[in-house]
Structures are given as structure tokens and as C-alpha cells.
Scaffold this motif. Structure first.
Motif, PDB file in Angstrom:
ATOM      1  N   VAL A  65     -36.343 -18.679  13.592  1.00 15.44           N
ATOM      2  CA  VAL A  65     -36.709 -17.819  12.454  1.00 15.44           C
ATOM      3  C   VAL A  65     -35.220 -17.582  11.748  1.00 15.44           C
ATOM      4  O   VAL A  65     -35.179 -17.646  10.449  1.00 15.44           O
ATOM      5  CB  VAL A  65     -36.999 -16.354  13.148  1.00 15.44           C
ATOM      6  N   PHE A  66     -34.152 -17.415  12.674  1.00 15.49           N
ATOM      7  CA  PHE A  66     -32.707 -17.310  11.815  1.00 15.49           C
ATOM      8  C   PHE A  66     -32.466 -18.561  10.967  1.00 15.49           C
ATOM      9  O   PHE A  66     -32.161 -18.356  10.125  1.00 15.49           O
ATOM     10  CB  PHE A  66     -31.601 -16.939  13.078  1.00 15.49           C
ATOM     11  N   PHE A  67     -32.669 -19.580  11.826  1.00 20.19           N
ATOM     12  CA  PHE A  67     -32.499 -20.961  11.133  1.00 20.19           C
ATOM     13  C   PHE A  67     -33.097 -21.003   9.673  1.00 20.19           C
ATOM     14  O   PHE A  67     -32.552 -21.432   9.035  1.00 20.19           O
ATOM     15  CB  PHE A  67     -32.743 -22.143  11.899  1.00 20.19           C
ATOM     16  N   LEU A  68     -34.395 -20.814   9.903  1.00 18.84           N
ATOM     17  CA  LEU A  68     -35.359 -20.721   8.643  1.00 18.84           C
ATOM     18  C   LEU A  68     -34.902 -19.976   7.750  1.00 18.84           C
ATOM     19  O   LEU A  68     -34.898 -20.116   6.313  1.00 18.84           O
ATOM     20  CB  LEU A  68     -36.710 -20.639   8.972  1.00 18.84           C
ATOM     21  N   SER A  69     -34.518 -18.707   7.969  1.00 15.37           N
ATOM     22  CA  SER A  69     -33.583 -17.769   7.051  1.00 15.37           C
ATOM     23  C   SER A  69     -32.722 -18.309   6.355  1.00 15.37           C
ATOM     24  O   SER A  69     -32.470 -18.419   5.034  1.00 15.37           O
ATOM     25  CB  SER A  69     -33.486 -16.484   7.758  1.00 15.37           C
ATOM     26  N   PHE A  70     -31.675 -18.976   7.142  1.00 15.71           N
ATOM     27  CA  PHE A  70     -30.611 -19.371   6.650  1.00 15.71           C
ATOM     28  C   PHE A  70     -30.851 -20.490   5.803  1.00 15.71           C
ATOM     29  O   PHE A  70     -30.330 -20.879   4.657  1.00 15.71           O
ATOM     30  CB  PHE A  70     -29.665 -19.909   8.036  1.00 15.71           C
ATOM     31  N   ALA A  71     -31.738 -21.561   6.144  1.00 17.96           N
ATOM     32  CA  ALA A  71     -32.155 -22.619   5.457  1.00 17.96           C
ATOM     33  C   ALA A  71     -32.613 -22.194   3.844  1.00 17.96           C
ATOM     34  O   ALA A  71     -32.373 -22.537   2.826  1.00 17.96           O
ATOM     35  CB  ALA A  71     -33.243 -23.500   5.945  1.00 17.96           C
ATOM     36  N   THR A  72     -33.555 -21.066   3.907  1.00 22.73           N
ATOM     37  CA  THR A  72     -33.834 -20.418   2.574  1.00 22.73           C
ATOM     38  C   THR A  72     -32.885 -20.048   1.865  1.00 22.73           C
ATOM     39  O   THR A  72     -32.812 -20.276   0.540  1.00 22.73           O
ATOM     40  CB  THR A  72     -34.827 -19.315   3.163  1.00 22.73           C
ATOM     41  N   LEU A  73     -31.921 -19.474   2.396  1.00 20.96           N
ATOM     42  CA  LEU A  73     -30.713 -18.682   1.839  1.00 20.96           C
ATOM     43  C   LEU A  73     -29.997 -19.956   0.973  1.00 20.96           C
ATOM     44  O   LEU A  73     -29.283 -19.841   0.184  1.00 20.96           O
ATOM     45  CB  LEU A  73     -29.854 -17.978   2.914  1.00 20.96           C
ATOM     46  N   TRP A  74     -29.791 -21.053   1.798  1.00 19.13           N
ATOM     47  CA  TRP A  74     -28.969 -21.991   1.602  1.00 19.13           C
ATOM     48  C   TRP A  74     -29.689 -22.768   0.233  1.00 19.13           C
ATOM     49  O   TRP A  74     -28.888 -23.254  -0.580  1.00 19.13           O
ATOM     50  CB  TRP A  74     -29.039 -23.107   2.804  1.00 19.13           C
ATOM     51  N   LEU A  75     -30.871 -22.792   0.461  1.00 19.90           N
ATOM     52  CA  LEU A  75     -31.473 -23.519  -0.813  1.00 19.90           C
ATOM     53  C   LEU A  75     -31.405 -22.578  -2.069  1.00 19.90           C
ATOM     54  O   LEU A  75     -31.398 -23.248  -3.046  1.00 19.90           O
ATOM     55  CB  LEU A  75     -33.065 -23.645  -0.235  1.00 19.90           C
ATOM     56  N   ALA A  76     -31.614 -21.423  -1.870  1.00 14.86           N
ATOM     57  CA  ALA A  76     -31.426 -20.168  -2.903  1.00 14.86           C
ATOM     58  C   ALA A  76     -30.117 -20.651  -3.619  1.00 14.86           C
ATOM     59  O   ALA A  76     -29.999 -20.342  -4.656  1.00 14.86           O
ATOM     60  CB  ALA A  76     -31.679 -18.993  -2.442  1.00 14.86           C
ATOM     61  N   ALA A  77     -28.971 -20.758  -2.649  1.00 14.49           N
ATOM     62  CA  ALA A  77     -27.918 -20.768  -3.368  1.00 14.49           C
ATOM     63  C   ALA A  77     -27.442 -21.994  -4.278  1.00 14.49           C
ATOM     64  O   ALA A  77     -26.853 -22.211  -5.177  1.00 14.49           O
ATOM     65  CB  ALA A  77     -26.738 -20.853  -2.157  1.00 14.49           C
ATOM     66  N   ASP A  78     -28.402 -22.863  -3.985  1.00 15.23           N
ATOM     67  CA  ASP A  78     -28.703 -24.189  -4.618  1.00 15.23           C
ATOM     68  C   ASP A  78     -28.833 -24.389  -6.008  1.00 15.23           C
ATOM     69  O   ASP A  78     -28.551 -24.961  -7.080  1.00 15.23           O
ATOM     70  CB  ASP A  78     -29.052 -25.276  -3.924  1.00 15.23           C
ATOM     71  N   PHE A  79     -29.426 -22.877  -6.290  1.00 17.98           N
ATOM     72  CA  PHE A  79     -30.155 -22.745  -7.828  1.00 17.98           C
ATOM     73  C   PHE A  79     -29.126 -22.481  -8.759  1.00 17.98           C
ATOM     74  O   PHE A  79     -29.391 -22.444  -9.957  1.00 17.98           O
ATOM     75  CB  PHE A  79     -31.203 -21.952  -7.727  1.00 17.98           C
ATOM     76  N   ASP A  80     -27.998 -21.984  -8.444  1.00 21.26           N
ATOM     77  CA  ASP A  80     -26.913 -21.433  -9.138  1.00 21.26           C
ATOM     78  C   ASP A  80     -27.198 -20.193 -10.081  1.00 21.26           C
ATOM     79  O   ASP A  80     -26.683 -20.184 -11.085  1.00 21.26           O
ATOM     80  CB  ASP A  80     -26.573 -22.808 -10.107  1.00 21.26           C
ATOM     81  N   SER A  81     -27.867 -19.477  -9.353  1.00 18.60           N
ATOM     82  CA  SER A  81     -28.265 -18.372 -10.047  1.00 18.60           C
ATOM     83  C   SER A  81     -27.649 -17.179  -8.880  1.00 18.60           C
ATOM     84  O   SER A  81     -28.407 -16.964  -7.766  1.00 18.60           O
ATOM     85  CB  SER A  81     -29.725 -18.226 -10.204  1.00 18.60           C
ATOM     86  N   GLU A  82     -26.896 -16.420  -9.331  1.00 19.45           N
ATOM     87  CA  GLU A  82     -26.240 -15.278  -8.340  1.00 19.45           C
ATOM     88  C   GLU A  82     -27.570 -14.304  -8.142  1.00 19.45           C
ATOM     89  O   GLU A  82     -27.857 -13.691  -7.165  1.00 19.45           O
ATOM     90  CB  GLU A  82     -25.318 -14.421  -9.182  1.00 19.45           C
ATOM     91  N   ALA A  83     -28.373 -13.866  -9.239  1.00 23.25           N
ATOM     92  CA  ALA A  83     -29.360 -13.023  -9.114  1.00 23.25           C
ATOM     93  C   ALA A  83     -30.391 -13.509  -8.136  1.00 23.25           C
ATOM     94  O   ALA A  83     -30.895 -12.636  -7.126  1.00 23.25           O
ATOM     95  CB  ALA A  83     -30.177 -12.759 -10.438  1.00 23.25           C
ATOM     96  N   LEU A  84     -30.972 -14.757  -8.083  1.00 22.43           N
ATOM     97  CA  LEU A  84     -31.894 -15.188  -7.140  1.00 22.43           C
ATOM     98  C   LEU A  84     -31.254 -15.306  -5.697  1.00 22.43           C
ATOM     99  O   LEU A  84     -31.894 -14.880  -4.958  1.00 22.43           O
ATOM    100  CB  LEU A  84     -32.287 -16.683  -7.681  1.00 22.43           C
ATOM    101  N   TYR A  85     -29.986 -15.558  -5.597  1.00 29.90           N
ATOM    102  CA  TYR A  85     -29.347 -15.810  -4.297  1.00 29.90           C
ATOM    103  C   TYR A  85     -29.479 -14.177  -3.716  1.00 29.90           C
ATOM    104  O   TYR A  85     -29.940 -14.322  -2.568  1.00 29.90           O
ATOM    105  CB  TYR A  85     -27.944 -16.210  -4.272  1.00 29.90           C
ATOM    106  N   TRP A  86     -29.029 -13.325  -4.268  1.00 33.12           N
ATOM    107  CA  TRP A  86     -29.250 -11.935  -3.911  1.00 33.12           C
ATOM    108  C   TRP A  86     -30.475 -11.550  -3.518  1.00 33.12           C
ATOM    109  O   TRP A  86     -30.713 -10.803  -2.608  1.00 33.12           O
ATOM    110  CB  TRP A  86     -28.482 -10.941  -4.651  1.00 33.12           C
ATOM    111  N   ALA A  87     -31.445 -11.669  -4.573  1.00 27.80           N
ATOM    112  CA  ALA A  87     -32.896 -11.449  -4.443  1.00 27.80           C
ATOM    113  C   ALA A  87     -33.381 -12.096  -2.977  1.00 27.80           C
ATOM    114  O   ALA A  87     -33.947 -11.298  -1.992  1.00 27.80           O
ATOM    115  CB  ALA A  87     -33.600 -11.899  -5.457  1.00 27.80           C
TER     116      ALA A  87
END
Ligand SMILES: [Zn+2]
Ligand SMILES: [Zn+2]
Length: 471
Positions: A145-167
């Protein structure tokens, strides 16, 4: 979720439900039989088996019990568990395998705390329970579960949008407790990852889920704050075990809150669990008595006064001298205007109530007088005691009427002087009829010269004489 209340007592939470009648009942209406604790109680109206609602409506909200969760972590089990973590942080060799073992034991223990609290067990799991039984795999499931959460976060970071990342970050933090709760209860990875199952937990708690998250967030930060505050001047060899101990303690407290939240929202989550010690039954006789009283009240509130009378009649046949049953029976008959039956019952009820609760008996007598203006008890002692109770309530005329000609009505009664002394007081103090009081006192003095009450008679005569002089 709104709480469901007893249909007949809106101050009591509902604990039972009758499906055919569509009625909710609280513990107020459904006493339990201590002699048959496994028996499912039946509906007072239709006799079908009730379904149990557990503590869904009666559980205290978790935000009102925060100190209890901190106390929970101070039991032997959690303290020993935290101590083991502290020792391991000092002495365990640097081996990844060993750390995996330790974390899987710790996770198993944390999850057993969630589970125990979801059933409102007061005693924390023992340290030993962390080492035996099933559940060592929970750690790896949680790791996924933690690993998948981090993976999601990592993907979100790729989008170059601070707002998306924090959301995404905040979203994950908010969903995580519900996922942990699901994993603790269902023990399957699919449940912990299923949006439906996780969503059910959040939906059950509604906006209060946010309160839970806020508490958990504060608790999660606490070990780091404490360690940070201690970090000045303390050597690492002390600091590390302290941090490990605090991690264990605050972890248990967090898990206790999460588990209890499940207990509190059990109804919405589809569970029915009672709180420990909350379901105490009564011994058979007391159980039957309480059930009859509750049923009579329910029947009456449903407009079924005939059945209410039947219920009480049956209970009185078992327990003829129970004051409460008799009182209810009397009130019911009086309320129903059942003149003959009420007067007949008074022959039994009035002496009983006079003995056990004269004030209550006085009320019954006033009721009887509504049916029959010259109603008189058939016993001298009852007359005397009732007269006393009525005089206390400033129902002077009614009280005195019971004592009128007592010596003629009951020539054998040994307490005439005492009764007439009472009557004289009633005349003098209650009605201001000094002459009547004096006549009675003279009568007592001349007719009962041996009475031990003569001193009191003389004292009252003096008082009455003063009263007479003042008027
Ligand atoms: Zn009730
Ligand atoms: Zn029913």
C-alpha cells in the motif's frame, strides 16, 4: 450518521430493532435475562426475535475519549511492546532481514490493537500475541500500500504542477487511515486497495473522518517533536531508543483511535458489537418484573391498554406484593376510568403502599375519592398512616376524614390516642379549628388515662390554648 433512539424513550439510544413492527428499542425497554444470556430477546409487541444493533447508537464519540486512548497505551502490553522496539533499536544487528522481521511483528501488533478496539475491548493485546498466530504478512501488504502511494506521488510529481502534487499528497494522506483500517479488519490487500471498501469507511464516518485524520496527524508528529525537544545535549545512544519507544507508544494510541472509530460507526459499517460490560442481565425474577413494566408501558403508548392490563395482571400473579407493579396497575386502571376494578385493586394496593411508601398511598387514596367520594380504607392503621401522609401534603380535610370516629369504627384499635393526637394537630395547625382540637384532646385524656402519650397531649393542649388566646 444520525443516531437512532428508542421509539418510546427519546433520551435512550436504540440497541434493538424489530423488523416486522418497524420499532427501535433501547435497553430501557428490553431487559436481559442473566439466567439465559444467549437468548435473543423478543419484541414486546409481536414476540418475534429482535435484531441487535450493538453500540451503533450508544457508543461515545472517539473525540470525547482522547485521554482514554493515551491511557490505553500505558497498559502492560503496549509498554512492553514499546520497550522491545527501544531495545531492538539499540542492540539489533544491522541486518535487513532482522529489521523486516521486527517490522512485521510490530505491524501485526499495531493491527491487533486496531482490531481489539474495533470491538471496544478494554484490555490491550499482550506482547506475546505479537509473536504468535497469524498476521505476519500484514506488514508486506501494508508495504505494498505504501509503495503504491509513493508511486502515485512520484507520478504526480512528473506532471510539473505543484497544485496537482499537493492535491495528490493530501488526498493520499486522507485516504491512508481508512485503508489501514480496512487492512486491519479484513486482512486482505484487495480490501485495503479497493476504493469501494475504503470509501465505505470514510462514508460511514462522514465529515468526522476529518477529525480522525487531524488527530492521527498530530499523533504521528508527536514522537518527532518530543525527540527533537530532547535532542539538545542528549547522546545518540539515549535518543534513538527514546524515539523508538515513543514511536511504539504513539503508534498504539493512533491504532486505538482508528479501531475505536470503527466501533463507534459500526452501524454504518455493518457491524453489531456491544461494549464490554454494557449488557448486564437481571436475575430471573427481576428480569420478568422489568420486562412486564416495560411491556405495559410500550403497550400503553401504542394505545393497547387492554394488553397492558393483561401484562400487569400476569406479572402481579407472579409477584403480588411488588410496589412498582401495583402502582402501574393502579395508575392504568385509574387512567382508564375502570372504577370497579380500580376500587377492588385498592383493597390490596392501599395497605401495601401505606406500608412501603405513604406518599404514594396518599395519591392513590385521592384517586379513589374521585371514584367514590366516601371511600374509606378497611384498616385502622392504614387510615392513620394515610392521614399522616395527607396532612404532610396539606390535604388536611382529606386526612382528617380518615380519622373521623376512628374509635367507633375500630373499637379494638390500640392506637386511638396516637391517631387522635394527630387529628388534633390537623385541626389546630391545618384548619385553625381550635375548639375541635381541644375537644379531641379532652377526649383522649379522659377516655385513655393510662396512655403513655398524655405528656404530648398536655403539650399540645398548651399550644392550642395559646393559639386560642391569640385569636
Ligand atoms: Zn425505551
Ligand atoms: Zn415486533
Amino acid at each position: 450518521m444520525d443516531k437512532t433512539l428508542c421509539h418510546y424513550h427519546p433520551a435512550h439510544p436504540a440497541t434493538w430493532h424489530c423488523v416486522p413492527c418497524q420499532r427501535h428499542f433501547g435497553d430501557c425497554c428490553i431487559p436481559l435475562n442473566a439466567d439465559a444470556p444467549d437468548e435473543t430477546p423478543t419484541c414486546p409487541l409481536c414476540r418475534s426475535k429482535l435484531s441487535f444493533l450493538g453500540a451503533a447508537n450508544s457508543a461515545q464519540p472517539f473525540w470525547e475519549r482522547i485521554p482514554r486512548f493515551f491511557a490505553y497505551g500505558l497498559q502492560a502490553g503496549p509498554l512492553a511492546f514499546s520497550a522491545v522496539l527501544a531495545l531492538a533499536s539499540l542492540f539489533m544487528p544491522r541486518s535487513i532481514l532482522l529489521w523486516f522481521v521486527l517490522f512485521s511483528i510490530a505491524t501485526k501488533y499495531f493491527y491487533s490493537v486496531i482490531e481489539a478496539n474495533s470491538e471496544a475491548q478494554k484490555q490491550a493485546p499482550s506482547l506475546l500475541s505479537a509473536f504468535v498466530g497469524e498476521g505476519f504478512g500484514l506488514f508486506f501488504k501494508q508495504l505494498v500500500v505504501f509503495f503504491l502511494s509513493f508511486a502515485t506521488l512520484w507520478l504526480a510529481a512528473d506532471f510539473d504542477s505543484e497544485a496537482l502534487y499537493w492535491a495528490v499528497n493530501i488526498g493520499l494522506l486522507l485516504v491512508l487511515p481508512a485503508s489501514i483500517i480496512r487492512l486491519a479488519l479484513d486482512k486482505t490487500l484487495s480490501a485495503a486497495l479497493s476504493p469501494d471498501e475504503v470509501g465505505q469507511v470514510i462514508k460511514a464516518m462522514g465529515w468526522r473522518y476529518l477529525i480522525l485524520c487531524a488527530f492521527l496527524f498530530i499523533l504521528w508528529q508527536s514522537p518527532s517533536w518530543v525527540t527533537y525537544m530532547l535532542s539538545h545535549g542528549l547522546p545518540r545512544v539515549v535518543l534513538v531508543p527514546v524515539a523508538a519507544f515513543l514511536f511504539g507508544y504513539f503508534g498504539v494510541v493512533m491504532c486505538a483511535i482508528m479501531g475505536y472509530a470503527v466501533f463507534q460507526y459500526q452501524g454504518a459499517l455493518g457491524y453489531a458489537i456491544a461494549e464490554e460490560d454494557s449488557q448486564t442481565g437481571f436475575p430471573a425474577a427481576e428480569y420478568l418484573r422489568r420486562r412486564a413494566l416495560a411491556e405495559a408501558e410500550i403497550r400503553l403508548k401504542e394505545g393497547q391498554s387492554g394488553q397492558a392490563l393483561e401484562t400487569l395482571t400476569a406479572a402481579l400473579a407472579r409477584d403480588p406484593d411488588d410496589l412498582k407493579l401495583n402502582e402501574r396497575f393502579h395508575q392504568l386502571l385509574y387512567g382508564l376510568n375502570a372504577r370497579e376494578r380500580c376500587l377492588r385493586h385498592l383493597a390490596h394496593y392501599l395497605p401495601l403502599a401505606t406500608r412501603m411508601n405513604p406518599a404514594q398511598a396518599a395519591t392513590a387514596l385521592l384517586n379513589a375519592r374521585q371514584f367514590k367520594a366516601d371511600f374509606m380504607p378497611e384498616d385502622a392503621l392504614v387510615c392513620e398512616r394515610l392521614a399522616g401522609a395527607l396532612l404532610d401534603r396539606h390535604k388536611t380535610r382529606e386526612g382528617l376524614s380518615l380519622l373521623r370516629n376512628l374509635h367507633q369504627r375500630f373499637p379494638e384499635y390500640p392506637h386511638i390516642p396516637r391517631a387522635y393526637l394527630l387529628a388534633a394537630r390537623g385541626f389546630a395547625e391545618g384548619l385553625g379549628q381550635v375548639e375541635s382540637a381541644q375537644k379531641l384532646l379532652v377526649f383522649v385524656r379522659t377516655r385513655y388515662p393510662q396512655s403513655p402519650l398524655l405528656a404530648e397531649v398536655a403539650a399540645l393542649e398548651a399550644t392550642v390554648a395559646r393559639l386560642a388566646a391569640n385569636t
